[in-house]
Design an enzyme around this catalytic site. Structure first.
Site, PDB file in Angstrom:
ATOM      1  N   GLY A 184      43.065  28.786  44.779  1.00 29.36           N
ATOM      2  CA  GLY A 184      41.819  29.310  43.746  1.00 29.36           C
ATOM      3  C   GLY A 184      42.069  28.248  42.262  1.00 29.36           C
ATOM      4  O   GLY A 184      41.470  30.586  41.215  1.00 29.36           O
ATOM      5  N   HIS A 235      47.244  39.351  35.209  1.00 31.43           N
ATOM      6  CA  HIS A 235      47.247  38.881  33.455  1.00 31.43           C
ATOM      7  C   HIS A 235      46.066  40.363  33.438  1.00 31.43           C
ATOM      8  O   HIS A 235      45.202  41.072  32.468  1.00 31.43           O
ATOM      9  CB  HIS A 235      45.758  37.778  33.740  1.00 31.43           C
ATOM     10  CG  HIS A 235      46.222  36.134  33.589  1.00 31.43           C
ATOM     11  ND1 HIS A 235      45.874  35.882  34.388  1.00 31.43           N
ATOM     12  CD2 HIS A 235      47.905  36.177  33.349  1.00 31.43           C
ATOM     13  CE1 HIS A 235      46.640  34.605  33.451  1.00 31.43           C
ATOM     14  NE2 HIS A 235      48.132  35.068  33.380  1.00 31.43           N
ATOM     15  N   ASN A 295      43.731  37.291  38.548  1.00 33.70           N
ATOM     16  CA  ASN A 295      42.577  37.651  37.988  1.00 33.70           C
ATOM     17  C   ASN A 295      42.562  39.123  38.318  1.00 33.70           C
ATOM     18  O   ASN A 295      43.569  40.100  37.916  1.00 33.70           O
ATOM     19  CB  ASN A 295      41.594  38.208  39.926  1.00 33.70           C
ATOM     20  CG  ASN A 295      41.614  36.754  40.027  1.00 33.70           C
ATOM     21  OD1 ASN A 295      41.626  34.654  39.246  1.00 33.70           O
ATOM     22  ND2 ASN A 295      41.352  36.078  41.140  1.00 33.70           N
ATOM     23  N   CYS A 339      39.786  57.423  22.474  1.00 26.64           N
ATOM     24  CA  CYS A 339      40.870  58.108  23.499  1.00 26.64           C
ATOM     25  C   CYS A 339      40.202  59.394  23.455  1.00 26.64           C
ATOM     26  O   CYS A 339      40.463  59.560  22.285  1.00 26.64           O
ATOM     27  CB  CYS A 339      42.303  57.885  22.957  1.00 26.64           C
ATOM     28  SG  CYS A 339      43.464  59.050  23.745  1.00 26.64           S
ATOM     29  N   CYS A 372      48.473  55.645  20.841  1.00 22.15           N
ATOM     30  CA  CYS A 372      49.344  56.944  21.824  1.00 22.15           C
ATOM     31  C   CYS A 372      49.055  56.212  23.540  1.00 22.15           C
ATOM     32  O   CYS A 372      50.070  57.002  24.058  1.00 22.15           O
ATOM     33  CB  CYS A 372      48.903  58.405  22.139  1.00 22.15           C
ATOM     34  SG  CYS A 372      46.996  58.144  22.578  1.00 22.15           S
ATOM     35  N   CYS A 382      44.730  53.461  24.951  1.00 25.50           N
ATOM     36  CA  CYS A 382      44.782  53.491  23.884  1.00 25.50           C
ATOM     37  C   CYS A 382      45.894  52.909  22.670  1.00 25.50           C
ATOM     38  O   CYS A 382      46.918  53.128  23.287  1.00 25.50           O
ATOM     39  CB  CYS A 382      44.890  55.139  23.591  1.00 25.50           C
ATOM     40  SG  CYS A 382      44.966  55.478  21.415  1.00 25.50           S
ATOM     41  N   ARG A 435      31.793  41.919  32.292  1.00 25.14           N
ATOM     42  CA  ARG A 435      32.589  41.155  33.077  1.00 25.14           C
ATOM     43  C   ARG A 435      33.345  43.035  33.867  1.00 25.14           C
ATOM     44  O   ARG A 435      33.182  42.583  34.917  1.00 25.14           O
ATOM     45  CB  ARG A 435      34.165  41.145  32.533  1.00 25.14           C
ATOM     46  CG  ARG A 435      34.441  40.320  31.337  1.00 25.14           C
ATOM     47  CD  ARG A 435      35.328  39.163  31.833  1.00 25.14           C
ATOM     48  NE  ARG A 435      35.324  38.653  33.014  1.00 25.14           N
ATOM     49  CZ  ARG A 435      36.601  38.067  34.128  1.00 25.14           C
ATOM     50  NH1 ARG A 435      37.852  38.254  33.767  1.00 25.14           N
ATOM     51  NH2 ARG A 435      36.688  37.848  35.184  1.00 25.14           N
ATOM     52  N   ASN A 458      41.888  24.931  47.399  1.00 22.63           N
ATOM     53  CA  ASN A 458      41.055  24.574  46.112  1.00 22.63           C
ATOM     54  C   ASN A 458      40.368  23.327  46.336  1.00 22.63           C
ATOM     55  O   ASN A 458      41.137  22.348  46.790  1.00 22.63           O
ATOM     56  CB  ASN A 458      41.533  24.327  45.250  1.00 22.63           C
ATOM     57  CG  ASN A 458      40.666  24.631  43.813  1.00 22.63           C
ATOM     58  OD1 ASN A 458      40.107  24.287  44.052  1.00 22.63           O
ATOM     59  ND2 ASN A 458      41.821  25.022  42.514  1.00 22.63           N
ATOM     60  N   GLU A 491      39.906  21.565  45.115  1.00 20.54           N
ATOM     61  CA  GLU A 491      38.995  20.186  43.900  1.00 20.54           C
ATOM     62  C   GLU A 491      40.640  20.253  43.638  1.00 20.54           C
ATOM     63  O   GLU A 491      41.303  20.787  43.627  1.00 20.54           O
ATOM     64  CB  GLU A 491      39.127  20.865  42.187  1.00 20.54           C
ATOM     65  CG  GLU A 491      37.285  21.044  41.737  1.00 20.54           C
ATOM     66  CD  GLU A 491      36.866  19.697  42.167  1.00 20.54           C
ATOM     67  OE1 GLU A 491      36.923  19.661  41.945  1.00 20.54           O
ATOM     68  OE2 GLU A 491      35.096  20.518  42.452  1.00 20.54           O
TER      69      GLU A 491
HETATM   70  P1  OAD Z   1      40.090  28.493  36.294  1.00 20.90           P
HETATM   71  O1  OAD Z   1      38.652  28.780  36.515  1.00 20.90           O
HETATM   72  O2  OAD Z   1      41.329  27.812  35.429  1.00 20.90           O
HETATM   73  O3  OAD Z   1      40.196  27.453  37.467  1.00 20.90           O
HETATM   74  C1  OAD Z   1      39.267  28.536  38.666  1.00 20.90           C
HETATM   75  C2  OAD Z   1      39.989  28.019  40.343  1.00 20.90           C
HETATM   76  O4  OAD Z   1      39.276  27.903  41.625  1.00 20.90           O
HETATM   77  C3  OAD Z   1      39.746  26.038  39.680  1.00 20.90           C
HETATM   78  O5  OAD Z   1      40.726  24.878  39.813  1.00 20.90           O
HETATM   79  C4  OAD Z   1      38.440  25.259  40.594  1.00 20.90           C
HETATM   80  O6  OAD Z   1      38.494  24.134  41.133  1.00 20.90           O
HETATM   81  C5  OAD Z   1      39.037  26.509  42.055  1.00 20.90           C
HETATM   82  N1  OAD Z   1      37.312  27.360  42.333  1.00 20.90           N
HETATM   83  C6  OAD Z   1      36.553  26.959  42.266  1.00 20.90           C
HETATM   84  N2  OAD Z   1      35.999  27.447  43.167  1.00 20.90           N
HETATM   85  C7  OAD Z   1      36.551  27.589  44.697  1.00 20.90           C
HETATM   86  C8  OAD Z   1      36.950  28.309  45.723  1.00 20.90           C
HETATM   87  N3  OAD Z   1      35.889  28.912  46.571  1.00 20.90           N
HETATM   88  N4  OAD Z   1      37.851  28.761  45.985  1.00 20.90           N
HETATM   89  C9  OAD Z   1      38.828  28.127  45.619  1.00 20.90           C
HETATM   90  N5  OAD Z   1      39.280  27.455  44.738  1.00 20.90           N
HETATM   91  C10 OAD Z   1      38.032  27.628  43.372  1.00 20.90           C
HETATM   92  O7  OAD Z   1      40.876  29.679  36.537  1.00 20.90           O
HETATM   93  P2  OAD Z   1      41.632  29.904  36.844  1.00 20.90           P
HETATM   94  O8  OAD Z   1      43.241  29.560  36.733  1.00 20.90           O
HETATM   95  O9  OAD Z   1      42.290  31.094  37.552  1.00 20.90           O
HETATM   96  O10 OAD Z   1      43.232  34.117  31.538  1.00 20.90           O
HETATM   97  O11 OAD Z   1      42.427  30.449  35.262  1.00 20.90           O
HETATM   98  C11 OAD Z   1      43.965  31.376  34.847  1.00 20.90           C
HETATM   99  C12 OAD Z   1      43.635  31.913  33.638  1.00 20.90           C
HETATM  100  O12 OAD Z   1      42.894  31.736  32.764  1.00 20.90           O
HETATM  101  C13 OAD Z   1      42.908  32.898  33.676  1.00 20.90           C
HETATM  102  O13 OAD Z   1      43.328  34.263  34.713  1.00 20.90           O
HETATM  103  C14 OAD Z   1      42.546  33.420  32.215  1.00 20.90           C
HETATM  104  C15 OAD Z   1      41.791  32.031  32.038  1.00 20.90           C
HETATM  105  O14 OAD Z   1      41.157  31.687  31.037  1.00 20.90           O
HETATM  106  C16 OAD Z   1      43.362  35.465  30.667  1.00 20.90           C
HETATM  107  O15 OAD Z   1      42.106  35.257  30.754  1.00 20.90           O
HETATM  108  C17 OAD Z   1      44.478  36.183  30.356  1.00 20.90           C
END
Ligand code: OAD
Length: 244
Positions: free
Chosen positions: A187, A119, A102, A147, A130, A127, A70, A213, A215
Site C-alpha cells: 500500500g 513518519h 503511516n 504545553c 521543552c 512542545c 486527521r 498494491n 496499482e
Molecule cells: P500514497 O498515497 O503515495 O500511495 C498509496 C498507495 O496505496 C498507492 O500506490 C495506491 O495504489 C495504494 N492503495 C490504495 N488502496 C489500497 C489498498 N486498499 N490496498 C493496498 N494498496 C492500496 O501513500 P504513501 O506511499 O504512504 O508522508 O506515501 C508516502 C508518504 O508520502 C506518506 O507517509 C506521507 C506522504 O506525503 C508524510 O506526510 C511525511
C-alpha cells in the site's frame, strides 16, 4: 506457472525472517484517505502548505487544523483485516518486523508489536520549547495546543518533508530489511525516500520482495512479484493459505 500469490506463500513457508513496509493504502480500507491520486490528501493541496516545518512556522493554526482533521479521522477509524493479518503473522514467525510510513497508529491498535513508525504518529505531540510530550486522540478545541508544563507551542509528532527520520527508527527498519528473507511492500506508492529505499535494501541483501498494491509503482519492475489486490483482501488470503 505458479501465480505470484503462490510464489509468495511458498517463500513465506520457507522463511524465518520476514519484514513489511506499509503505506497509506494499508489504511484505505479503514476509511483513511491516501495522499496521492484522486481523492488523496495532496489533491488540490501542496505538501508545502501543511507538511513542512516552514509551513508550521508561518501558520501553525493552519497546519494544526489539517492534523486535527486527521486526528479525528483516525479516532473514528478501526484497523481493517489487513492490519489484523499482519498482527497474526507476527505471532507465527521467529522474526517479523513492520516499518510503517503511516501516522494513524492502526498497526499498534491491531496488535503489531515489532513495529517502527517512520513518519511519527498523530496521537503524539510535543512542545517545541521543552520537548514535553502528550499522547491522545481527544479533540483539541484550542489550536495550536499549548504545553501544560511551560506554555510553549506544541507540534504534531510527525516527520515533515525536509526533516530527517529518527536515526533509531531508520536503523531499526534498515536492519530488518537487510536481514529479511521475504520483504512485503504494502500500500505505498514507493515515491517518498528514504522509506521507499528500504525495499531496495532488502532486494540488494537477497530478499524476495513482493508488492501488495492494486496499482503498479515505480519500483514494481525491481520486485520479485506482485499481488494486485487491496491489502485488506490479499493479506487475510495469505494468512489463510499459510495457516488455514
Ligand atoms: P500514497 O498515497 O503515495 O500511495 C498509496 C498507495 O496505496 C498507492 O500506490 C495506491 O495504489 C495504494 N492503495 C490504495 N488502496 C489500497 C489498498 N486498499 N490496498 C493496498 N494498496 C492500496 O501513500 P504513501 O506511499 O504512504 O508522508 O506515501 C508516502 C508518504 O508520502 C506518506 O507517509 C506521507 C506522504 O506525503 C508524510 O506526510 C511525511
Amino acid at each position: 506457472m505458479p501465480s505470484d500469490f503462490d510464489r509468495l506463500v511458498s517463500a513465506l513457508r520457507r522463511a524465518k525472517r520476514v519484514s513489511v513496509l506499509t503505506g497509506a493504502g494499508m489504511s484505505a480500507e479503514s476509511g483513511i484517505a491516501t495522499f496521492r491520486g484522486a481523492g488523496g490528501l495532496w489533491e488540490g493541496r501542496r505538501v508545502e502548505e501543511v507538511a513542512t516545518p516552514e509551513a508550521f512556522s508561518a501558520d501553525p493554526v493552519k497546519v494544526w487544523r489539517f492534523y486535527e482533521g486527521r486526528r479525528r479521522a483516525v479516532k473514528a477509524a478501526a484497523p481493517n483485516p489487513g492490519h489484523e493479518a499482519l498482527a497474526a503473522l507476527e505471532a507465527r514467525f521467529p522474526a517479523f518486523h513492520v516499518a510503517t510510513q503511516n501516522v494513524d497508529g492502526l498497526h499498534r491498535r491491531a496488535g503489531s508489536r515489532n513495529l517502527v513508525e517512520l513518519h511519527g504518529c498523530v496521537e503524539r505531540r510535543y512542545c517545541v520549547v521543552c520537548r514535553r510530550t502528550e499522547e491522545d486522540l481527544e479533540p483539541l478545541d484550542d489550536l495550536p495546543p499549548l504545553c501544560k508544563g511551560c506554555g510553549g507551542m506544541m507540534r504534531p509528532d510527525i516527520v515533515w518533508f525536509g526533516e530527517p527520520l529518527s536515526v533509531e527508527a531508520w536503523e531499526d527498519a534498515r536492519q530488518a530489511a537487510r536481514e529479511s528473507e521475504v520483504y512485503l511492500v504494502v500500500g505505498t506508492s514507493s515515491q517518498v525516500y528514504p522509506a521507499a529505499g528500504l525495499a531496495l535494501v532488502a532486494a540488494d541483501a537477497g530478499a524476495e520482495v513482493f508488492e501488495i498494491n492494486p496499482e503498479e509503482t515505480p519500483l514494481s519492475p525491481v520486485f520479485t512479484g506482485a499481488i494486485r489486490e487491496p491489502s485488506g483482501k490479499a493479506l487475510p488470503r495469505v494468512v489463510a493459505a499459510l495457516f488455514g
